[in-house]
Design a protein around this motif. Structure first.
Motif, PDB file in Angstrom:
ATOM      1  N   GLU A  29       1.010  -0.891  -0.114  1.00 15.38           N
ATOM      2  CA  GLU A  29      -0.169   0.324  -0.079  1.00 15.38           C
ATOM      3  C   GLU A  29       0.996   1.313  -0.087  1.00 15.38           C
ATOM      4  O   GLU A  29       2.129   1.372   0.675  1.00 15.38           O
ATOM      5  N   VAL A  30       0.478   2.633  -0.875  1.00 21.00           N
ATOM      6  CA  VAL A  30       1.198   3.231  -0.649  1.00 21.00           C
ATOM      7  C   VAL A  30       0.637   4.143   0.076  1.00 21.00           C
ATOM      8  O   VAL A  30      -0.764   4.657   0.252  1.00 21.00           O
ATOM      9  N   VAL A  31       1.715   5.109   1.629  1.00 21.11           N
ATOM     10  CA  VAL A  31       1.305   6.044   2.374  1.00 21.11           C
ATOM     11  C   VAL A  31       1.194   6.870   2.195  1.00 21.11           C
ATOM     12  O   VAL A  31       2.327   7.584   1.708  1.00 21.11           O
ATOM     13  N   ILE A  32       0.104   7.895   2.017  1.00 27.18           N
ATOM     14  CA  ILE A  32       0.050   9.352   1.458  1.00 27.18           C
ATOM     15  C   ILE A  32       1.053   9.713   2.625  1.00 27.18           C
ATOM     16  O   ILE A  32       1.822  11.296   1.635  1.00 27.18           O
ATOM     17  N   ASP A  33       1.058  10.041   3.448  1.00 27.88           N
ATOM     18  CA  ASP A  33       2.617  10.651   4.510  1.00 27.88           C
ATOM     19  C   ASP A  33       3.579  11.535   4.132  1.00 27.88           C
ATOM     20  O   ASP A  33       4.824  11.776   3.414  1.00 27.88           O
ATOM     21  N   HIS A  34       4.249   9.961   3.170  1.00 27.54           N
ATOM     22  CA  HIS A  34       5.315  10.018   2.884  1.00 27.54           C
ATOM     23  C   HIS A  34       5.580   9.671   1.852  1.00 27.54           C
ATOM     24  O   HIS A  34       6.704  10.645   1.433  1.00 27.54           O
ATOM     25  N   TYR A  35       3.962  10.053   0.695  1.00 28.97           N
ATOM     26  CA  TYR A  35       4.912  10.111  -0.666  1.00 28.97           C
ATOM     27  C   TYR A  35       4.805  11.646  -0.938  1.00 28.97           C
ATOM     28  O   TYR A  35       5.042  12.468  -1.472  1.00 28.97           O
ATOM     29  N   VAL A  36       4.038  12.028   0.479  1.00 34.07           N
ATOM     30  CA  VAL A  36       3.638  13.686   0.204  1.00 34.07           C
ATOM     31  C   VAL A  36       4.735  14.357   0.133  1.00 34.07           C
ATOM     32  O   VAL A  36       5.235  15.378  -0.295  1.00 34.07           O
ATOM     33  N   ALA A  37       5.464  13.669   1.447  1.00 30.75           N
ATOM     34  CA  ALA A  37       6.933  14.111   2.423  1.00 30.75           C
ATOM     35  C   ALA A  37       8.003  13.671   0.940  1.00 30.75           C
ATOM     36  O   ALA A  37       8.744  14.861   0.927  1.00 30.75           O
ATOM     37  N   GLY A  38       7.805  13.008  -0.467  1.00 28.44           N
ATOM     38  CA  GLY A  38       8.960  13.031  -0.581  1.00 28.44           C
ATOM     39  C   GLY A  38       8.436  13.889  -2.197  1.00 28.44           C
ATOM     40  O   GLY A  38       9.196  14.873  -2.596  1.00 28.44           O
ATOM     41  N   TRP A  39       7.199  14.184  -2.331  1.00 25.61           N
ATOM     42  CA  TRP A  39       7.007  15.609  -3.569  1.00 25.61           C
ATOM     43  C   TRP A  39       7.418  16.727  -2.529  1.00 25.61           C
ATOM     44  O   TRP A  39       8.064  17.260  -3.394  1.00 25.61           O
ATOM     45  N   ARG A  40       7.477  17.015  -1.159  1.00 24.78           N
ATOM     46  CA  ARG A  40       7.573  18.316  -0.880  1.00 24.78           C
ATOM     47  C   ARG A  40       9.284  18.289  -1.371  1.00 24.78           C
ATOM     48  O   ARG A  40      10.316  20.070  -0.791  1.00 24.78           O
ATOM     49  N   GLY A  41       9.868  17.005  -0.800  1.00 21.89           N
ATOM     50  CA  GLY A  41      11.223  17.246  -1.300  1.00 21.89           C
ATOM     51  C   GLY A  41      11.673  18.090  -2.618  1.00 21.89           C
ATOM     52  O   GLY A  41      12.537  18.542  -2.768  1.00 21.89           O
ATOM     53  N   LEU A  42      11.194  17.269  -3.268  1.00 23.97           N
ATOM     54  CA  LEU A  42      11.391  17.177  -5.048  1.00 23.97           C
ATOM     55  C   LEU A  42      10.857  18.604  -5.172  1.00 23.97           C
ATOM     56  O   LEU A  42      11.871  19.187  -5.643  1.00 23.97           O
ATOM     57  N   VAL A  43       9.912  19.050  -4.908  1.00 20.94           N
ATOM     58  CA  VAL A  43       9.351  20.976  -4.783  1.00 20.94           C
ATOM     59  C   VAL A  43      11.207  21.425  -4.314  1.00 20.94           C
ATOM     60  O   VAL A  43      11.228  22.744  -5.401  1.00 20.94           O
ATOM     61  N   ARG A  44      11.694  21.292  -3.239  1.00 16.27           N
ATOM     62  CA  ARG A  44      12.400  21.701  -2.852  1.00 16.27           C
ATOM     63  C   ARG A  44      13.459  22.066  -3.565  1.00 16.27           C
ATOM     64  O   ARG A  44      13.988  23.294  -3.657  1.00 16.27           O
ATOM     65  N   PHE A  45      14.130  20.390  -4.280  1.00 14.63           N
ATOM     66  CA  PHE A  45      14.758  21.147  -4.781  1.00 14.63           C
ATOM     67  C   PHE A  45      14.668  21.520  -5.951  1.00 14.63           C
ATOM     68  O   PHE A  45      16.035  22.431  -7.033  1.00 14.63           O
ATOM     69  N   MET A  46      13.359  21.122  -6.795  1.00  6.86           N
ATOM     70  CA  MET A  46      13.161  22.329  -7.575  1.00  6.86           C
ATOM     71  C   MET A  46      13.444  24.001  -7.569  1.00  6.86           C
ATOM     72  O   MET A  46      14.057  24.396  -8.295  1.00  6.86           O
ATOM     73  N   ASN A  47      12.933  24.450  -6.689  1.00  4.95           N
ATOM     74  CA  ASN A  47      12.958  25.261  -6.227  1.00  4.95           C
ATOM     75  C   ASN A  47      14.781  26.009  -6.364  1.00  4.95           C
ATOM     76  O   ASN A  47      14.711  27.190  -6.265  1.00  4.95           O
ATOM     77  N   SER A  48      15.381  25.273  -5.641  1.00  2.00           N
ATOM     78  CA  SER A  48      17.084  25.844  -5.869  1.00  2.00           C
ATOM     79  C   SER A  48      17.087  25.623  -6.565  1.00  2.00           C
ATOM     80  O   SER A  48      18.449  26.309  -7.312  1.00  2.00           O
ATOM     81  N   LEU A  49      16.943  24.994  -8.242  1.00  2.00           N
ATOM     82  CA  LEU A  49      16.929  25.723  -9.631  1.00  2.00           C
ATOM     83  C   LEU A  49      16.631  26.726 -10.465  1.00  2.00           C
ATOM     84  O   LEU A  49      17.022  27.456 -11.278  1.00  2.00           O
ATOM     85  N   GLY A  50      16.006  27.289  -9.337  1.00  2.00           N
ATOM     86  CA  GLY A  50      15.748  29.000  -9.605  1.00  2.00           C
ATOM     87  C   GLY A  50      14.232  29.636  -9.634  1.00  2.00           C
ATOM     88  O   GLY A  50      13.201  28.349  -9.992  1.00  2.00           O
ATOM     89  N   SER A  51      13.754  31.211 -10.032  1.00  6.32           N
ATOM     90  CA  SER A  51      12.858  30.823  -9.654  1.00  6.32           C
ATOM     91  C   SER A  51      11.704  30.531 -10.754  1.00  6.32           C
ATOM     92  O   SER A  51      10.438  31.135 -11.266  1.00  6.32           O
ATOM     93  N   VAL A  52      12.773  30.907 -11.834  1.00  3.22           N
ATOM     94  CA  VAL A  52      11.299  30.336 -13.528  1.00  3.22           C
ATOM     95  C   VAL A  52      10.988  29.154 -13.157  1.00  3.22           C
ATOM     96  O   VAL A  52       9.623  28.366 -13.984  1.00  3.22           O
ATOM     97  N   PHE A  53      10.990  28.389 -12.351  1.00  6.63           N
ATOM     98  CA  PHE A  53      10.045  26.862 -12.120  1.00  6.63           C
ATOM     99  C   PHE A  53       8.782  26.604 -11.886  1.00  6.63           C
ATOM    100  O   PHE A  53       8.382  26.108 -10.787  1.00  6.63           O
ATOM    101  N   SER A  54       8.548  28.225 -10.853  1.00  8.20           N
ATOM    102  CA  SER A  54       8.291  28.620  -9.534  1.00  8.20           C
ATOM    103  C   SER A  54       7.029  28.050 -10.333  1.00  8.20           C
ATOM    104  O   SER A  54       5.794  27.623  -8.962  1.00  8.20           O
ATOM    105  N   PHE A  55       6.363  28.356 -11.196  1.00  6.35           N
ATOM    106  CA  PHE A  55       4.913  28.252 -11.676  1.00  6.35           C
ATOM    107  C   PHE A  55       4.616  26.832 -11.852  1.00  6.35           C
ATOM    108  O   PHE A  55       3.576  26.373 -11.383  1.00  6.35           O
ATOM    109  N   ILE A  56       5.680  26.199 -11.597  1.00 10.04           N
ATOM    110  CA  ILE A  56       5.635  24.150 -11.929  1.00 10.04           C
ATOM    111  C   ILE A  56       5.593  24.011 -10.428  1.00 10.04           C
ATOM    112  O   ILE A  56       4.126  23.194  -9.450  1.00 10.04           O
ATOM    113  N   SER A  57       6.164  24.995  -9.502  1.00 12.02           N
ATOM    114  CA  SER A  57       6.067  23.746  -8.170  1.00 12.02           C
ATOM    115  C   SER A  57       5.160  24.624  -7.123  1.00 12.02           C
ATOM    116  O   SER A  57       4.500  23.939  -6.433  1.00 12.02           O
TER     117      SER A  57
END
Ligand code: 1PZ
Length: 215
Positions: free
Chosen positions: A27-55
């Motif tokens: 089964e896929v645990v939603i809290d962890h799935y969401v935590a994974g996405w939070r980290g990805l967003v943080r990574f994406m934001n560190s790439l620059g503001s052009v990506f902010s509409f995506i994040s």
């Protein structure tokens, strides 16, 4: 303090979270799935503001899932499996056209699920890339093979523009903060099968319940 935070940021830790997503009975645990996405967003934001509409869109969807997890029906949102069962049994999903449930967990998670396929394809390309490979080409190819088919023209255009702002492979690897390129490649080799499994399990569940085209 900010600096220290930045230094600690490491894509390996983010991808490791996806390891903890699956329970013993798959089964896929939603809290962890969401935590994974939070980290990805943080990574994406560190790439620059052009990506902010995506994040921004990713953050909105993460927040919807967090709200489900903190509402009175939180327990039904423990896993993707329990969420699907709960929302379907109680008629909480718009199945054919948008209407009463624009923030259903099923349709919201489906958007993240499709994006996870993009991530899988992109990281696989990065893993097998060579020094002179272009990140923007790898990113665009992965996008065209996955998410693009669900996006209207205007979003595809905007995404295409954002891809050109991606740093080149050497900088990209540095931002991942995993170590030298060989280590990045090894880390991706470890992480990808896990991401892929989370994707497959979700895909099969959604397919079984005919939820892959939720509006
Ligand atoms: C590292 C480079 C990042 C490239 C990311 C590639 C994905 C491009 C996606 C462009 C989406 C832009 C904005 C919003 C789109 C929404 O319309 C759709 C559908 O949602 P709806 O309108 O139906 O509510 N949203 C999505 O498809 C979810 C997109 C999430 C993108 C997350 C990217 C995660 C990147 C991780 C970086 C390592």
């Amino acid at each position: 303090a900010d600096n220290k935070e930045d230094q600690k940021f490491c894509l390996r830790e983010v991808l490791d979270v996806f390891k903890s997503c699956l329970t013993e009975n798959k089964e896929v645990v939603i809290d962890h799935y969401v935590a994974g996405w939070r980290g990805l967003v943080r990574f994406m934001n560190s790439l620059g503001s052009v990506f902010s509409f995506i994040s921004k869109d990713a953050v909105t969807k993460i927040q919807i899932m967090v709200n489900h997890r903190s509402g009175e029906n939180a327990k039904h949102y423990a896993t993707i499996q329990s969420m699907v069962k709960y929302e379907l049994e109680n008629g909480l999903v718009d199945l054919t056209k948008q209407g009463s449930f624009p923030t259903s967990g099923c349709r919201t998670l489906l958007r993240l699920h499709r994006a996870l396929r993009w991530l899988e394809l992109f990281l696989e390309r990065l893993r097998t890339s060579t020094e002179d490979s272009k990140t923007c080409v790898m990113c665009a190819d992965a996008y065209n093979e996955s998410l693009a088919q669900y996006h209207p023209w205007i979003i595809r255009k905007a995404a295409g523009v954002a891809f050109f702002a991606l740093p080149g492979r050497p900088t990209f690897f540095e931002v991942m903060n995993v170590g030298p390129p060989e280590q990045v490649v090894a880390m991706l080799g470890d992480a990808l099968p896990l991401i892929s499994e989370v994707y497959q399990v979700t895909e099969e569940l959604y397919s079984k319940h005919n939820l892959l085209d939720l509006p």
